[in-house]
Design a protein around this motif. Structure first.
Motif, PDB file in Angstrom:
ATOM      1  N   ILE A 187      11.301  -4.388   5.177  1.00 48.63           N
ATOM      2  CA  ILE A 187      10.613  -5.218   4.185  1.00 48.63           C
ATOM      3  C   ILE A 187      10.500  -4.498   2.846  1.00 48.63           C
ATOM      4  O   ILE A 187      10.203  -5.120   1.840  1.00 48.63           O
ATOM      5  CB  ILE A 187       9.207  -5.676   4.665  1.00 48.63           C
ATOM      6  N   HIS A 188      10.771  -3.194   2.834  1.00 51.23           N
ATOM      7  CA  HIS A 188      10.652  -2.441   1.591  1.00 51.23           C
ATOM      8  C   HIS A 188      11.957  -1.785   1.162  1.00 51.23           C
ATOM      9  O   HIS A 188      11.930  -0.885   0.339  1.00 51.23           O
ATOM     10  CB  HIS A 188       9.575  -1.360   1.722  1.00 51.23           C
ATOM     11  N   LEU A 189      13.067  -2.208   1.723  1.00 46.99           N
ATOM     12  CA  LEU A 189      14.315  -1.588   1.292  1.00 46.99           C
ATOM     13  C   LEU A 189      14.594  -1.982  -0.154  1.00 46.99           C
ATOM     14  O   LEU A 189      14.375  -3.132  -0.555  1.00 46.99           O
ATOM     15  CB  LEU A 189      15.468  -2.005   2.206  1.00 46.99           C
ATOM     16  N   PRO A 190      15.056  -1.035  -0.978  1.00 44.82           N
ATOM     17  CA  PRO A 190      15.182  -1.289  -2.415  1.00 44.82           C
ATOM     18  C   PRO A 190      16.375  -2.162  -2.750  1.00 44.82           C
ATOM     19  O   PRO A 190      17.327  -2.292  -1.972  1.00 44.82           O
ATOM     20  CB  PRO A 190      15.379   0.113  -2.999  1.00 44.82           C
ATOM     21  N   LEU A 191      16.309  -2.770  -3.947  1.00 44.91           N
ATOM     22  CA  LEU A 191      17.460  -3.460  -4.502  1.00 44.91           C
ATOM     23  C   LEU A 191      18.504  -2.423  -4.875  1.00 44.91           C
ATOM     24  O   LEU A 191      18.199  -1.237  -5.001  1.00 44.91           O
ATOM     25  CB  LEU A 191      17.037  -4.237  -5.749  1.00 44.91           C
ATOM     26  N   PRO A 192      19.753  -2.840  -5.088  1.00 45.33           N
ATOM     27  CA  PRO A 192      20.793  -1.877  -5.434  1.00 45.33           C
ATOM     28  C   PRO A 192      20.458  -1.055  -6.675  1.00 45.33           C
ATOM     29  O   PRO A 192      20.710   0.132  -6.723  1.00 45.33           O
ATOM     30  CB  PRO A 192      22.017  -2.761  -5.668  1.00 45.33           C
ATOM     31  N   GLU A 193      19.890  -1.696  -7.689  1.00 45.98           N
ATOM     32  CA  GLU A 193      19.541  -0.965  -8.895  1.00 45.98           C
ATOM     33  C   GLU A 193      18.161  -0.357  -8.739  1.00 45.98           C
ATOM     34  O   GLU A 193      17.267  -0.974  -8.197  1.00 45.98           O
ATOM     35  CB  GLU A 193      19.529  -1.893 -10.101  1.00 45.98           C
ATOM     36  N   THR A 194      17.981   0.875  -9.242  1.00 47.71           N
ATOM     37  CA  THR A 194      16.663   1.468  -9.220  1.00 47.71           C
ATOM     38  C   THR A 194      15.907   1.036 -10.454  1.00 47.71           C
ATOM     39  O   THR A 194      16.494   0.665 -11.458  1.00 47.71           O
ATOM     40  CB  THR A 194      16.739   2.995  -9.195  1.00 47.71           C
TER      41      THR A 194
ATOM     42  N   LEU B 105      12.249   7.309   0.865  1.00 45.89           N
ATOM     43  CA  LEU B 105      12.573   6.325  -0.161  1.00 45.89           C
ATOM     44  C   LEU B 105      11.380   6.024  -1.068  1.00 45.89           C
ATOM     45  O   LEU B 105      11.542   5.424  -2.125  1.00 45.89           O
ATOM     46  CB  LEU B 105      13.048   5.025   0.495  1.00 45.89           C
ATOM     47  N   ARG B 106      10.213   6.433  -0.661  1.00 44.57           N
ATOM     48  CA  ARG B 106       9.004   6.131  -1.436  1.00 44.57           C
ATOM     49  C   ARG B 106       8.704   7.190  -2.495  1.00 44.57           C
ATOM     50  O   ARG B 106       7.752   7.045  -3.262  1.00 44.57           O
ATOM     51  CB  ARG B 106       7.807   5.985  -0.491  1.00 44.57           C
TER      52      ARG B 106
ATOM     53  N   GLY C 268       0.806  -1.226   0.000  1.00 46.35           N
ATOM     54  CA  GLY C 268       0.000   0.000   0.000  1.00 46.35           C
ATOM     55  C   GLY C 268       0.834   1.268   0.000  1.00 46.35           C
ATOM     56  O   GLY C 268       0.301   2.344   0.292  1.00 46.35           O
ATOM     57  N   ARG C 269       2.115   1.178  -0.338  1.00 43.18           N
ATOM     58  CA  ARG C 269       2.960   2.376  -0.288  1.00 43.18           C
ATOM     59  C   ARG C 269       2.574   3.386  -1.372  1.00 43.18           C
ATOM     60  O   ARG C 269       2.085   3.026  -2.422  1.00 43.18           O
ATOM     61  CB  ARG C 269       4.432   1.988  -0.446  1.00 43.18           C
ATOM     62  N   LYS C 270       2.877   4.657  -1.054  1.00 52.62           N
ATOM     63  CA  LYS C 270       2.547   5.742  -1.985  1.00 52.62           C
ATOM     64  C   LYS C 270       3.698   6.738  -2.036  1.00 52.62           C
ATOM     65  O   LYS C 270       4.410   6.911  -1.044  1.00 52.62           O
ATOM     66  CB  LYS C 270       1.267   6.464  -1.518  1.00 52.62           C
ATOM     67  N   ARG C 271       3.821   7.409  -3.160  1.00 56.87           N
ATOM     68  CA  ARG C 271       4.930   8.367  -3.310  1.00 56.87           C
ATOM     69  C   ARG C 271       4.803   9.547  -2.353  1.00 56.87           C
ATOM     70  O   ARG C 271       5.809  10.084  -1.893  1.00 56.87           O
ATOM     71  CB  ARG C 271       4.991   8.871  -4.757  1.00 56.87           C
ATOM     72  N   PHE C 272       3.594   9.943  -2.040  1.00 56.31           N
ATOM     73  CA  PHE C 272       3.463  11.127  -1.179  1.00 56.31           C
ATOM     74  C   PHE C 272       3.937  10.859   0.242  1.00 56.31           C
ATOM     75  O   PHE C 272       4.104  11.807   1.026  1.00 56.31           O
ATOM     76  CB  PHE C 272       2.028  11.678  -1.209  1.00 56.31           C
TER      77      PHE C 272
ATOM     78  N   GLY D   9       0.925   6.169  -7.135  1.00 57.03           N
ATOM     79  CA  GLY D   9       0.757   7.545  -7.614  1.00 57.03           C
ATOM     80  C   GLY D   9      -0.431   8.276  -7.018  1.00 57.03           C
ATOM     81  O   GLY D   9      -0.686   9.422  -7.392  1.00 57.03           O
ATOM     82  N   TRP D  10      -1.142   7.629  -6.103  1.00 56.78           N
ATOM     83  CA  TRP D  10      -2.300   8.296  -5.498  1.00 56.78           C
ATOM     84  C   TRP D  10      -1.843   9.382  -4.539  1.00 56.78           C
ATOM     85  O   TRP D  10      -0.859   9.221  -3.819  1.00 56.78           O
ATOM     86  CB  TRP D  10      -3.171   7.291  -4.750  1.00 56.78           C
ATOM     87  N   ARG D  11      -2.604  10.460  -4.525  1.00 56.99           N
ATOM     88  CA  ARG D  11      -2.329  11.543  -3.578  1.00 56.99           C
ATOM     89  C   ARG D  11      -3.228  11.376  -2.351  1.00 56.99           C
ATOM     90  O   ARG D  11      -4.219  10.641  -2.377  1.00 56.99           O
ATOM     91  CB  ARG D  11      -2.572  12.887  -4.259  1.00 56.99           C
ATOM     92  N   LYS D  12      -2.860  12.096  -1.284  1.00 53.97           N
ATOM     93  CA  LYS D  12      -3.599  11.981  -0.027  1.00 53.97           C
ATOM     94  C   LYS D  12      -5.086  12.264  -0.238  1.00 53.97           C
ATOM     95  O   LYS D  12      -5.956  11.567   0.317  1.00 53.97           O
ATOM     96  CB  LYS D  12      -2.999  12.943   1.005  1.00 53.97           C
ATOM     97  N   GLN D  13      -5.377  13.269  -1.056  1.00 55.77           N
ATOM     98  CA  GLN D  13      -6.778  13.630  -1.261  1.00 55.77           C
ATOM     99  C   GLN D  13      -7.555  12.500  -1.936  1.00 55.77           C
ATOM    100  O   GLN D  13      -8.746  12.302  -1.664  1.00 55.77           O
ATOM    101  CB  GLN D  13      -6.885  14.919  -2.089  1.00 55.77           C
ATOM    102  N   GLU D  14      -6.889  11.770  -2.826  1.00 55.24           N
ATOM    103  CA  GLU D  14      -7.569  10.655  -3.492  1.00 55.24           C
ATOM    104  C   GLU D  14      -7.892   9.541  -2.498  1.00 55.24           C
ATOM    105  O   GLU D  14      -8.918   8.857  -2.626  1.00 55.24           O
ATOM    106  CB  GLU D  14      -6.706  10.131  -4.641  1.00 55.24           C
TER     107      GLU D  14
END
Ligand code: SF4
Length: 254
Positions: free
Chosen positions: A240-247, A161-162, A153-157, A182-187
């Motif tokens: 549990i959500h740490l990224p892989l070395p490559e983006t 790292l998100r 359920g992660r979101k960019r806002f 890509g959902w915003r808080k208002q959505e």
């Protein structure tokens, strides 16, 4: 199209396979989000091989409601670290009942590992990374062995790292689907209102990102939503959500 071959390979091959699969899916479906993306992943790409990991936190009801509309029996993994708020457990029970979810499984830490490393229950204070590993990362890894993909359920806002979160990515062993990236808080707010979803009882008290009780504070007015998690430390993610070395590429959703 079902792929069950990911877990027959070496760790390096697994990482390569999951990253390759995620890149292909991102090419095909990176323009989708929310329920549209979930329907494709659950029904077409990973039938019987995908699970939702849910904290039953402040925003969790959105994805849980979407799942209830697509497949109420979809596996939902709920990480009960043993350090959660009682309000979260009661909120979970209420949501499971009202949405008719039948696939919710409580994922718990290994009792022997807890006795060995956190006998007095205060490892969160002395070594939070190890605490998160024992109570979250290792149990979730074990629970995901029967799946090729999982939904978060992660979101960019949320920031940190998100901030560049793609809708589809890979970790070392699995494809990860982030339908609300890509959902915003208002959505989120609009979805809650449109579907009459109940709020987490701690939200009105200022808790906007809700995890374990010892590591969650109220969010200061105007601060990032995740700023109150491990607020006295550099730590921003449980692991549990740490990224892989490559983006990975971000996709072209909102
Ligand atoms: Fe331990 Fe805190 Fe991590 Fe929960 S969030 S597992 S209490 S360190």
């Amino acid at each position: 199209m079902t792929t069950n071959v990911l877990h027959k390979e070496s760790p390096t091959d697994l990482q390569t396979a999951s990253a390759r699969r995620a890149a292909g899916l991102l090419d095909s479906y990176g323009h989708l989000s929310g329920r549209d993306l979930l329907e494709v992943m659950i029904g077409i790409e990973f039938p019987g091989r995908i699970a939702l990991a849910s904290s039953f936190g402040a925003e969790s009801a959105v994805l849980l409601h979407m799942i209830s509309q697509i497949d109420r029996s979809l596996p939902v993994l709920f990480l009960n670290t043993g350090k959660l708020f009682g309000e979260t457990l009661r909120y979970r029970d209420a949501l499971v009942e009202s949405l008719g979810l039948t696939g919710v499984t409580e994922v718990k830490p290994d009792p022997a590992r807890l006795r060995e490393s956190d006998g007095n229950g205060v490892l969160w204070r002395t070594n939070p990374d190890l605490c998160c590993h024992i109570r979250k990362v290792a149990p979730l890894e074990a629970a995901l062995r029967n799946f090729d993909a999982w939904i978060t359920g992660r979101k960019r806002f949320h920031g940190g790292l998100r901030g560049n979160l793609p809708v589809i990515e890979a970790d070392a062993t699995h494809v990860k689907i982030n339908p609300l990236a890509g959902w915003r808080k208002q959505e989120i707010e609009t979805y809650f209102e449109a579907h009459g979803l109940p709020r987490h009882p701690l939200e009105e008290d200022g808790f906007l990102s809700i995890g374990c009780m010892p590591c969650t504070d109220r969010v200061a007015p105007g601060a990032d939503i995740r700023s109150a998690r491990w607020s006295q430390r550099e730590k921003t993610e449980c692991g549990i959500h740490l990224p892989l070395p490559e983006t990975h590429p971000q996709g072209n959703d909102r």
